[in-house]
Design a protein around this motif. Structure first.
Motif, PDB file in Angstrom:
ATOM      1  N   ALA A  11     119.472  34.988  43.209  1.00 13.63           N
ATOM      2  CA  ALA A  11     118.146  35.259  43.777  1.00 13.63           C
ATOM      3  C   ALA A  11     117.478  36.452  43.076  1.00 13.63           C
ATOM      4  CB  ALA A  11     118.258  35.469  45.283  1.00 13.63           C
ATOM      5  N   ASN A  12     116.982  37.417  43.851  1.00 15.89           N
ATOM      6  CA  ASN A  12     116.181  38.478  43.231  1.00 15.89           C
ATOM      7  C   ASN A  12     116.977  39.403  42.310  1.00 15.89           C
ATOM      8  OD1 ASN A  12     113.758  37.653  44.464  1.00 15.89           O
ATOM      9  ND2 ASN A  12     114.433  38.557  46.384  1.00 15.89           N
ATOM     10  N   LEU A  34     125.415  43.870  49.447  1.00 17.38           N
ATOM     11  CA  LEU A  34     124.385  43.579  50.457  1.00 17.38           C
ATOM     12  C   LEU A  34     125.001  43.349  51.827  1.00 17.38           C
ATOM     13  CD1 LEU A  34     121.182  41.594  50.124  1.00 17.38           C
ATOM     14  CD2 LEU A  34     122.824  40.684  51.748  1.00 17.38           C
ATOM     15  N   GLN A  39     122.482  48.743  50.672  1.00 17.35           N
ATOM     16  CA  GLN A  39     121.052  48.941  50.357  1.00 17.35           C
ATOM     17  C   GLN A  39     120.318  49.769  51.404  1.00 17.35           C
ATOM     18  OE1 GLN A  39     122.556  46.210  51.175  1.00 17.35           O
ATOM     19  NE2 GLN A  39     121.357  44.888  52.484  1.00 17.35           N
ATOM     20  N   HIS A  40     120.988  50.017  52.557  1.00 21.27           N
ATOM     21  CA  HIS A  40     120.339  50.821  53.604  1.00 21.27           C
ATOM     22  C   HIS A  40     120.995  52.187  53.741  1.00 21.27           C
ATOM     23  CE1 HIS A  40     119.566  46.543  55.088  1.00 21.27           C
ATOM     24  NE2 HIS A  40     118.517  46.961  54.432  1.00 21.27           N
ATOM     25  N   GLY A  51     114.703  49.927  50.925  1.00 21.41           N
ATOM     26  CA  GLY A  51     116.052  49.410  51.159  1.00 21.41           C
ATOM     27  C   GLY A  51     116.218  47.964  50.731  1.00 21.41           C
ATOM     28  N   THR A  52     115.472  47.550  49.727  1.00 23.32           N
ATOM     29  CA  THR A  52     115.662  46.190  49.196  1.00 23.32           C
ATOM     30  C   THR A  52     116.165  46.288  47.753  1.00 23.32           C
ATOM     31  OG1 THR A  52     113.357  46.086  48.487  1.00 23.32           O
ATOM     32  CG2 THR A  52     113.882  45.104  50.621  1.00 23.32           C
ATOM     33  N   ILE A  53     116.850  45.241  47.330  1.00 22.82           N
ATOM     34  CA  ILE A  53     117.354  45.173  45.965  1.00 22.82           C
ATOM     35  C   ILE A  53     116.776  43.923  45.286  1.00 22.82           C
ATOM     36  CG2 ILE A  53     119.489  46.481  45.769  1.00 22.82           C
ATOM     37  CD1 ILE A  53     120.980  44.436  47.290  1.00 22.82           C
ATOM     38  N   PRO A  54     116.538  44.002  43.999  1.00 18.15           N
ATOM     39  CA  PRO A  54     116.931  45.031  43.051  1.00 18.15           C
ATOM     40  C   PRO A  54     115.911  46.173  42.938  1.00 18.15           C
ATOM     41  CG  PRO A  54     115.828  43.263  41.875  1.00 18.15           C
ATOM     42  CD  PRO A  54     115.879  42.861  43.331  1.00 18.15           C
ATOM     43  N   GLU A  65     110.406  45.011  42.970  1.00 17.72           N
ATOM     44  CA  GLU A  65     109.826  43.659  42.858  1.00 17.72           C
ATOM     45  C   GLU A  65     110.352  42.977  41.594  1.00 17.72           C
ATOM     46  OE1 GLU A  65     108.359  41.741  44.932  1.00 17.72           O
ATOM     47  OE2 GLU A  65     108.227  43.269  46.477  1.00 17.72           O
ATOM     48  N   SER A  66     111.282  42.061  41.816  1.00 17.78           N
ATOM     49  CA  SER A  66     112.035  41.487  40.708  1.00 17.78           C
ATOM     50  C   SER A  66     111.200  40.726  39.672  1.00 17.78           C
ATOM     51  CB  SER A  66     113.123  40.570  41.264  1.00 17.78           C
ATOM     52  OG  SER A  66     112.560  39.610  42.134  1.00 17.78           O
ATOM     53  N   TRP A 113     120.992  32.565  54.443  1.00 19.16           N
ATOM     54  CA  TRP A 113     121.272  33.602  55.443  1.00 19.16           C
ATOM     55  C   TRP A 113     121.916  32.981  56.676  1.00 19.16           C
ATOM     56  CZ3 TRP A 113     120.053  39.039  56.037  1.00 19.16           C
ATOM     57  CH2 TRP A 113     119.815  39.656  54.800  1.00 19.16           C
ATOM     58  N   ARG A 141     113.055  42.684  57.155  1.00 24.62           N
ATOM     59  CA  ARG A 141     114.497  42.604  56.881  1.00 24.62           C
ATOM     60  C   ARG A 141     115.298  42.810  58.176  1.00 24.62           C
ATOM     61  NH1 ARG A 141     114.189  39.339  53.888  1.00 24.62           N
ATOM     62  NH2 ARG A 141     116.456  39.356  53.960  1.00 24.62           N
ATOM     63  N   TRP A 145     118.020  40.071  59.505  1.00 27.12           N
ATOM     64  CA  TRP A 145     119.405  40.445  59.844  1.00 27.12           C
ATOM     65  C   TRP A 145     119.740  40.083  61.283  1.00 27.12           C
ATOM     66  CZ3 TRP A 145     123.754  41.573  57.395  1.00 27.12           C
ATOM     67  CH2 TRP A 145     123.695  41.985  56.056  1.00 27.12           C
TER      68      TRP A 145
HETATM   69  N1  LIG Z   1     110.135  40.674  46.724  1.00 19.78           N
HETATM   70  C1  LIG Z   1     111.316  41.487  46.500  1.00 19.78           C
HETATM   71  C2  LIG Z   1     112.321  41.100  47.541  1.00 19.78           C
HETATM   72  C3  LIG Z   1     113.538  41.995  47.549  1.00 19.78           C
HETATM   73  C4  LIG Z   1     114.499  41.586  48.648  1.00 19.78           C
HETATM   74  O1  LIG Z   1     114.116  41.390  49.803  1.00 19.78           O
HETATM   75  N2  LIG Z   1     115.770  41.461  48.257  1.00 19.78           N
HETATM   76  C5  LIG Z   1     116.788  41.088  49.199  1.00 19.78           C
HETATM   77  C6  LIG Z   1     117.981  40.540  48.453  1.00 19.78           C
HETATM   78  S1  LIG Z   1     117.627  39.080  47.530  1.00 19.78           S
HETATM   79  C7  LIG Z   1     117.232  42.338  49.919  1.00 19.78           C
HETATM   80  O2  LIG Z   1     117.161  43.416  49.377  1.00 19.78           O
HETATM   81  N3  LIG Z   1     117.709  42.219  51.139  1.00 19.78           N
HETATM   82  C8  LIG Z   1     118.273  43.369  51.768  1.00 19.78           C
HETATM   83  C9  LIG Z   1     118.423  43.199  53.216  1.00 19.78           C
HETATM   84  O3  LIG Z   1     117.886  42.229  53.750  1.00 19.78           O
HETATM   85  O4  LIG Z   1     119.094  44.026  53.808  1.00 19.78           O
HETATM   86  C10 LIG Z   1     111.834  41.254  45.077  1.00 19.78           C
HETATM   87  O5  LIG Z   1     111.541  40.200  44.501  1.00 19.78           O
HETATM   88  O6  LIG Z   1     112.483  42.130  44.514  1.00 19.78           O
END
Ligand SMILES: N[C@@H](CCC(=O)N[C@@H](CS)C(=O)NCC(=O)O)C(=O)O
Length: 252
Positions: A11-12, A34, A39-40, A51-54, A65-66, A113, A141, A145
């Protein structure tokens, strides 16, 4: 030196990993788990407060933003170009990247998920998980979760995600019947984006994505799988997610 904060090649996270590998750019890899919510944690929130990756750090700037991150990688570094120069092809590449990110990807992600993140999270202490979820910075997010942890994705939303996924598999198969690659004639960021989303479909959507029903998608996935950059990138995976790539091994 580029620093990349990422999870699995998937994914991202997989998008900038594969783009950097295709360009031949070495990077300092910071693997965040993850599922353990790395990430948090404060160390990472200091890099990306969402707190999002990457997230990527280059010359002191933090890029998130990937998809635009991949465009940055292609424009900033030497190596084979990953964006077409022809305006029609560039439009087509961006059209599909938008489609992957806004429509196809979120549907595949919700299913993932529900079947993977949720059951894994439920093996942990529920009170500890609840407290950890309350600390997630982005509301979207936190909701994902909670729904995964408490098995709260509704039947309607899962059915809609399945419908969108099947519709999108068909749309991609039709597209690859007309064009060798996402943008047209050359391998671009559009393929890297699409591969990260679609490489596991022969596993997760085996009834809809297979050699009989979607031969063009299968040939396209196998072509990307055979690239050294893809092998190098997926070798960085640590979970069963990455091992699904083996489904693309050529048949004897
Ligand atoms: N639009 C962002 C989305 C980033 C995103 O939401 N990544 C997910 C993983 S694919 C994430 O960090 N989730 C962390 C979480 O839900 O705790 C991108 O493309 O980088």
């Amino acid at each position: 030196m580029v620093k990349l904060y990422h999870w699995e090649p998937n994914a991202n996270s997989g998008k900038p990993m594969l783009a950097l590998a295709e360009k031949g750019v070495p990077y300092e890899s910071h693997y965040l788990d993850l599922l353990q919510m790395d990430q948090h944690k404060p160390e990472y929130l200091a890099v990306n407060p969402d707190g999002t990756i990457p997230a990527m750090v280059h010359e002191g700037r933090v890029l998130t933003e990937s998809t635009p991150m991949m465009e940055y990688v292609d424009a900033m570094f030497d190596g084979p170009p990953l964006r077409p120069t022809d305006p029609k092809e560039r439009w087509r590449m961006r059209w599909w990247m938008r489609y992957f990110d806004a429509y196809f990807g979120p549907s595949v992600s919700m299913i993932g998920w529900n079947v993977f993140v949720g059951p894994t999270a439920r093996q942990r202490d529920p009170e500890e998980m609840k407290a950890a979820i309350e600390k997630i910075p982005l509301e979207s997010r936190r909701i994902a979760w909670r729904k995964a942890l408490f098995n709260e994705f509704t039947e309607e939303e899962l059915a809609e995600s399945r419908r969108r996924t099947i519709f999108s598999i068909d749309a991609l198969e039709k597209h690859l019947t007309k064009h060798k690659f996402i943008a047209g004639e050359s391998y671009t960021l559009g393929d890297i984006n699409g591969f990260n989303l679609a490489y596991a479909l022969p596993f997760s959507q085996a009834d809809h994505c297979n050699d009989e029903k979607t031969p063009k998608i299968m040939a396209w996935l196998r072509w990307i799988y055979a690239r050294p950059a893809t092998k190098e990138t997926w070798a960085k995976g640590r979970t069963e997610l990455a091992s699904r790539l083996k489904m693309l091994e050529p048949k004897n």
